[in-house]
Motif scaffolding. Structure first.
Motif, PDB file in Angstrom:
ATOM      1  N   LEU A 196      46.990 -38.831 -71.556  1.00 16.05           N
ATOM      2  CA  LEU A 196      45.947 -38.955 -70.537  1.00 16.05           C
ATOM      3  C   LEU A 196      44.561 -38.918 -71.159  1.00 16.05           C
ATOM      4  CD1 LEU A 196      47.398 -36.811 -67.598  1.00 16.05           C
ATOM      5  CD2 LEU A 196      47.617 -39.261 -68.035  1.00 16.05           C
ATOM      6  N   ALA A 197      44.422 -38.220 -72.287  1.00 21.23           N
ATOM      7  CA  ALA A 197      43.135 -38.217 -72.990  1.00 21.23           C
ATOM      8  C   ALA A 197      42.808 -39.608 -73.513  1.00 21.23           C
ATOM      9  CB  ALA A 197      43.166 -37.209 -74.139  1.00 21.23           C
ATOM     10  N   ILE A 198      43.832 -40.354 -73.946  1.00 21.48           N
ATOM     11  CA  ILE A 198      43.622 -41.736 -74.384  1.00 21.48           C
ATOM     12  C   ILE A 198      43.125 -42.580 -73.221  1.00 21.48           C
ATOM     13  CG2 ILE A 198      44.797 -43.816 -75.204  1.00 21.48           C
ATOM     14  CD1 ILE A 198      46.629 -41.973 -76.840  1.00 21.48           C
ATOM     15  N   LEU A 199      43.736 -42.390 -72.044  1.00 22.06           N
ATOM     16  CA  LEU A 199      43.285 -43.112 -70.862  1.00 22.06           C
ATOM     17  C   LEU A 199      41.836 -42.765 -70.539  1.00 22.06           C
ATOM     18  CD1 LEU A 199      43.735 -44.847 -68.320  1.00 22.06           C
ATOM     19  CD2 LEU A 199      44.692 -42.809 -67.209  1.00 22.06           C
ATOM     20  N   LYS A 200      41.494 -41.485 -70.659  1.00 25.72           N
ATOM     21  CA  LYS A 200      40.115 -41.054 -70.412  1.00 25.72           C
ATOM     22  C   LYS A 200      39.166 -41.709 -71.413  1.00 25.72           C
ATOM     23  CE  LYS A 200      37.251 -36.867 -70.393  1.00 25.72           C
ATOM     24  NZ  LYS A 200      37.265 -35.394 -70.594  1.00 25.72           N
ATOM     25  N   GLU A 201      39.573 -41.745 -72.684  1.00 26.44           N
ATOM     26  CA  GLU A 201      38.726 -42.341 -73.718  1.00 26.44           C
ATOM     27  C   GLU A 201      38.560 -43.836 -73.502  1.00 26.44           C
ATOM     28  OE1 GLU A 201      38.559 -42.757 -78.625  1.00 26.44           O
ATOM     29  OE2 GLU A 201      40.143 -41.615 -77.625  1.00 26.44           O
ATOM     30  N   GLU A 202      39.656 -44.510 -73.129  1.00 21.62           N
ATOM     31  CA  GLU A 202      39.561 -45.946 -72.854  1.00 21.62           C
ATOM     32  C   GLU A 202      38.601 -46.219 -71.712  1.00 21.62           C
ATOM     33  OE1 GLU A 202      43.543 -47.077 -72.100  1.00 21.62           O
ATOM     34  OE2 GLU A 202      44.082 -47.322 -74.212  1.00 21.62           O
ATOM     35  N   SER A 203      38.678 -45.381 -70.681  1.00 21.28           N
ATOM     36  CA  SER A 203      37.777 -45.553 -69.545  1.00 21.28           C
ATOM     37  C   SER A 203      36.329 -45.355 -69.976  1.00 21.28           C
ATOM     38  CB  SER A 203      38.131 -44.551 -68.434  1.00 21.28           C
ATOM     39  OG  SER A 203      39.452 -44.736 -67.995  1.00 21.28           O
ATOM     40  N   SER A 204      36.078 -44.333 -70.799  1.00 18.17           N
ATOM     41  CA  SER A 204      34.720 -44.057 -71.263  1.00 18.17           C
ATOM     42  C   SER A 204      34.190 -45.202 -72.104  1.00 18.17           C
ATOM     43  CB  SER A 204      34.680 -42.756 -72.074  1.00 18.17           C
ATOM     44  OG  SER A 204      35.112 -41.665 -71.291  1.00 18.17           O
ATOM     45  N   ASN A 205      35.039 -45.730 -72.998  1.00 16.27           N
ATOM     46  CA  ASN A 205      34.604 -46.841 -73.841  1.00 16.27           C
ATOM     47  C   ASN A 205      34.282 -48.072 -73.020  1.00 16.27           C
ATOM     48  OD1 ASN A 205      34.916 -45.319 -76.142  1.00 16.27           O
ATOM     49  ND2 ASN A 205      36.989 -46.061 -76.574  1.00 16.27           N
ATOM     50  N   LYS A 206      35.133 -48.333 -72.011  1.00 14.46           N
ATOM     51  CA  LYS A 206      34.888 -49.491 -71.161  1.00 14.46           C
ATOM     52  C   LYS A 206      33.617 -49.296 -70.355  1.00 14.46           C
ATOM     53  CE  LYS A 206      39.598 -51.212 -70.841  1.00 14.46           C
ATOM     54  NZ  LYS A 206      40.716 -51.617 -69.961  1.00 14.46           N
ATOM     55  N   ASN A 207      33.363 -48.051 -69.957  1.00  8.25           N
ATOM     56  CA  ASN A 207      32.136 -47.791 -69.208  1.00  8.25           C
ATOM     57  C   ASN A 207      30.914 -48.168 -70.037  1.00  8.25           C
ATOM     58  OD1 ASN A 207      33.672 -46.762 -67.179  1.00  8.25           O
ATOM     59  ND2 ASN A 207      33.270 -44.613 -67.636  1.00  8.25           N
ATOM     60  N   CYS A 208      30.962 -47.851 -71.322  1.00  3.97           N
ATOM     61  CA  CYS A 208      29.817 -48.126 -72.184  1.00  3.97           C
ATOM     62  C   CYS A 208      29.617 -49.617 -72.388  1.00  3.97           C
ATOM     63  CB  CYS A 208      30.012 -47.457 -73.551  1.00  3.97           C
ATOM     64  SG  CYS A 208      30.080 -45.650 -73.481  1.00  3.97           S
ATOM     65  N   LEU A 209      30.705 -50.378 -72.336  1.00  5.58           N
ATOM     66  CA  LEU A 209      30.619 -51.807 -72.620  1.00  5.58           C
ATOM     67  C   LEU A 209      30.360 -52.655 -71.385  1.00  5.58           C
ATOM     68  CD1 LEU A 209      33.607 -52.096 -75.123  1.00  5.58           C
ATOM     69  CD2 LEU A 209      31.166 -52.030 -75.674  1.00  5.58           C
ATOM     70  N   GLN A 210      30.426 -52.051 -70.200  1.00 14.49           N
ATOM     71  CA  GLN A 210      30.238 -52.822 -68.981  1.00 14.49           C
ATOM     72  C   GLN A 210      28.815 -53.330 -68.891  1.00 14.49           C
ATOM     73  OE1 GLN A 210      32.292 -53.894 -66.733  1.00 14.49           O
ATOM     74  NE2 GLN A 210      34.123 -52.842 -67.450  1.00 14.49           N
ATOM     75  N   SER A 211      28.672 -54.602 -68.505  1.00 20.71           N
ATOM     76  CA  SER A 211      27.339 -55.154 -68.292  1.00 20.71           C
ATOM     77  C   SER A 211      26.801 -54.718 -66.947  1.00 20.71           C
ATOM     78  CB  SER A 211      27.401 -56.689 -68.351  1.00 20.71           C
ATOM     79  OG  SER A 211      28.259 -57.176 -67.345  1.00 20.71           O
ATOM     80  N   ARG A 212      25.504 -54.748 -66.800  1.00 19.13           N
ATOM     81  CA  ARG A 212      24.875 -54.339 -65.549  1.00 19.13           C
ATOM     82  C   ARG A 212      24.982 -55.469 -64.544  1.00 19.13           C
ATOM     83  NH1 ARG A 212      21.664 -49.860 -66.276  1.00 19.13           N
ATOM     84  NH2 ARG A 212      20.283 -50.361 -64.548  1.00 19.13           N
ATOM     85  N   ASN A 213      25.204 -55.115 -63.280  1.00 23.28           N
ATOM     86  CA  ASN A 213      25.336 -56.135 -62.257  1.00 23.28           C
ATOM     87  C   ASN A 213      23.968 -56.538 -61.723  1.00 23.28           C
ATOM     88  OD1 ASN A 213      24.527 -54.146 -60.491  1.00 23.28           O
ATOM     89  ND2 ASN A 213      26.573 -53.823 -59.624  1.00 23.28           N
ATOM     90  N   VAL A 214      23.959 -57.404 -60.732  1.00 20.41           N
ATOM     91  CA  VAL A 214      22.713 -57.965 -60.224  1.00 20.41           C
ATOM     92  C   VAL A 214      21.805 -56.876 -59.689  1.00 20.41           C
ATOM     93  CG1 VAL A 214      21.727 -59.586 -58.575  1.00 20.41           C
ATOM     94  CG2 VAL A 214      23.903 -60.100 -59.672  1.00 20.41           C
TER      95      VAL A 214
END
Length: 539
Positions: free
Chosen positions: A429-447
């Motif tokens: 579950l920590a891996i899932l948490k880390e994946e979510s955090s990494n994806k959060n950092c890479l998400q582009s900003r919306n309109v």
């Protein structure tokens, strides 16, 4: 000062509100409880649009109550889960044996409405955040098969005359809003004529047809299963495993009592001619969902509590003396001599730690033919049977279904294995948490300038009741609660934990038998985590 747009001014005048900014209006409506929020969404089109923006992402809400009054406990959890905006797409309630199953189910369905698929399940214990204190609790009740425990004082609004006012009394409730998914409760029926055989093929076909009516696939994203205590769920789960894609997550409680209500009322009218052996809460992807709705994902991991030992054996003679037990003889693989079952069990117990008094099982690899509609094939599944004892050359096991020629290993419950695998579940579950955090950092900003983030919505835990005092309290929750603090969580203690996921998300109990998939576990804890990946914003 920025002026309100014409549509906003019209909305304000029509509602009687003074002219305020749209952000203020959204802030006000987002603070309403669920029922008031639903009413506000019906005021006019503009209010409905604001409410739609507030409730645009999936949401889980859960609450636990140990109030000894059935009506008060149900009110506490309902008030809590409906204290914020939510439009329930499903509901699951787990209760103690001293609470009336029928009354509890009626109270919940009356509050949420007949269109919400709802399952109410009698449990050996519950896990969740207290509705009044918001503290995380794990509660195990004394397991009892006494019929009086089912009915005596069930409808009571207070302590019964025995003084055990807190025993087997309590409820945990979880409701979910999952846009982009279609949800319904699909029953496994058994004709009430004698002999009645569960309609497993129809059950699997109904799940696939429901899914296909909304999706491009016949396999849903996730299934939560509740089985009746007198139903052998091993062949049911083996058929489901064969019929569903590997990506379909299946979790649940295989051994309890329950009531269910489907959104499709035609599924509810069966009491006159059928028994209810199991129910599947099915989550099917909606191919017609709006483009701005992302994807709700299901993740599962397992903490096992049994360990294999000894050589591989082969069943030779199997005698099913009734519908609940089997007698079998065995020999070592490649050897002609029949082992003396009673003596072998004595040797096994001598080798095990007397202080732990572990439970003993055989894990049987079963090769069977499966069919789904017009499709048929063969497959291997790993099924566990509790060893009850020996009678001269025979082993006595709980259950039927073992056939001559089946191979098996002995397994025993083990606290060190449970502790170690609980740590493995934490790391998964920590891996899932880390994946979510990494994806959060890479998400582009919306309109609108807001970050689109993947989020964990909540979790469900199905934990083996006999895991022991060494794991109580709160050890079963820590892999989830430590990784996702404050995130909604509900759980139940079982006597047969269902957990099936892809090969990368859930492991088998033994590498030697990993070619045989296992969906029904004992002395284990199954963790289901639901997350949401927003749709990609378009500029």
């Amino acid at each position: 000062m920025e002026k309100n747009n014409p549509s906003q001014e019209k909305m304000m005048r029509a509602s009687g509100f003074p002219l305020v900014s749209e952000d203020v209006m959204e802030n006000i409506l987002s603070r309403l409880p669920a029922l008031s929020f639903a009413s506000a969404a019906c005021v006019n089109k503009s209010w409905n649009e604001v409410c739609g923006r507030i409730l645009s992402r999936p949401k889980l809400a859960s609450a636990l109550s140990l109030n000894p009054s059935l009506h008060d406990a149900v009110k506490e959890v309902l008030d809590k889960v409906l204290s914020e905006p939510i439009a329930p797409h499903f509901a699951i309630a787990c209760i103690g044996k001293k609470f009336s199953l029928e009354v509890t189910h009626r109270l919940i369905t009356e509050k949420l409405g007949s269109s919400v698929p709802t399952i109410t399940n009698v449990a050996n214990g519950i896990i969740g955040f207290d509705a009044l204190t918001n503290k995380l609790k794990e509660v195990k009740w004394e397991s009892s098969d006494d019929e009086d425990d089912r009915d005596h004082g069930c409808g009571s609004n207070g302590p019964d005359s025995t003084g055990d006012s807190l025993l087997d009394r309590g409820i945990v409730l979880v409701v979910g809003f999952v846009p982009g998914l279609k949800v319904d409760a699909i029953p496994l029926l058994r004709p009430n004529k004698v002999p009645g055989i569960p309609l497993v093929d129809k059950f699997v076909t109904d799940i696939r047809n429901f899914t296909a009516s909304f999706s491009d696939s016949m396999s849903p994203a996730g299934i939560i299963v509740f089985g009746d205590e007198e139903t052998d769920m091993k062949p049911v789960l083996a058929n489901m495993d064969f019929a569903m894609d590997e990506e379909t997550v299946i979790v649940g409680n295989a051994n309890g009592r329950f009531l269910c209500s489907s959104a499709d009322n035609t599924r509810n009218n069966h009491s006159d001619t059928y028994y209810l052996d199991a129910v599947a809460l099915v989550f099917a992807k909606d191919k017609h969902k709006s483009a701005d709705i992302g994807e709700t994902q299901f993740h599962v991991t397992l903490s096992t509590g049994v360990i294999p030992f000894g050589p591989q054996l082969q069943a030779v003679c199997v005698i099913a003396k009734d519908s609940e037990r089997s007698w079998l003889t065995a020999r070592m693989e490649g050897q002609p001599e029949i082992l003396y079952g009673e003596g072998l069990l004595v040797d096994i117990k001598d080798q095990l730690d007397d202080n732990e008094t572990p439970d003993l099982y055989i894990g049987v690899v079963q090769h069977r033919e499966f069919s789904t509609g017009q499709s048929s094939s063969s497959g291997a599944s790993l099924a566990f049977y509790e060893v009850l004892g020996g009678d001269k050359e025979f082993f006595i096991i709980n259950g039927v279904g073992v056939k001559p020629g089946d191979y098996f290993l002995f397994y025993h419950s083990d606290s060190d294995t449970a502790s170690s695998s609980c740590g493995n579940a934490y790391r998964n579950l920590a891996i899932l948490k880390e994946e979510s955090s990494n994806k959060n950092c890479l998400q582009s900003r919306n309109v609108a300038g807001n970050n689109e983030e993947k989020e964990v919505l909540g979790g469900l835990i199905f934990s083996g009741y006999p895991r022991g005092e060494a794991f109580y309290p709160c050890v079963d929750t820590f892999p989830f609660s430590d990784n996702f603090p404050g995130v909604p969580l509900a759980g139940v203690f079982c006597s047969g934990e269902i957990g099936r996921g892809s090969s990368s998300s859930i492991s088998q109990e033994d590498d030697e038998q990993n070619s045989a998939r296992c969906s029904l576990h004992y002395h284990s804890t199954v963790y289901l985590v639901m997350s949401y990946v927003p749709a990609i914003s378009k500029r």
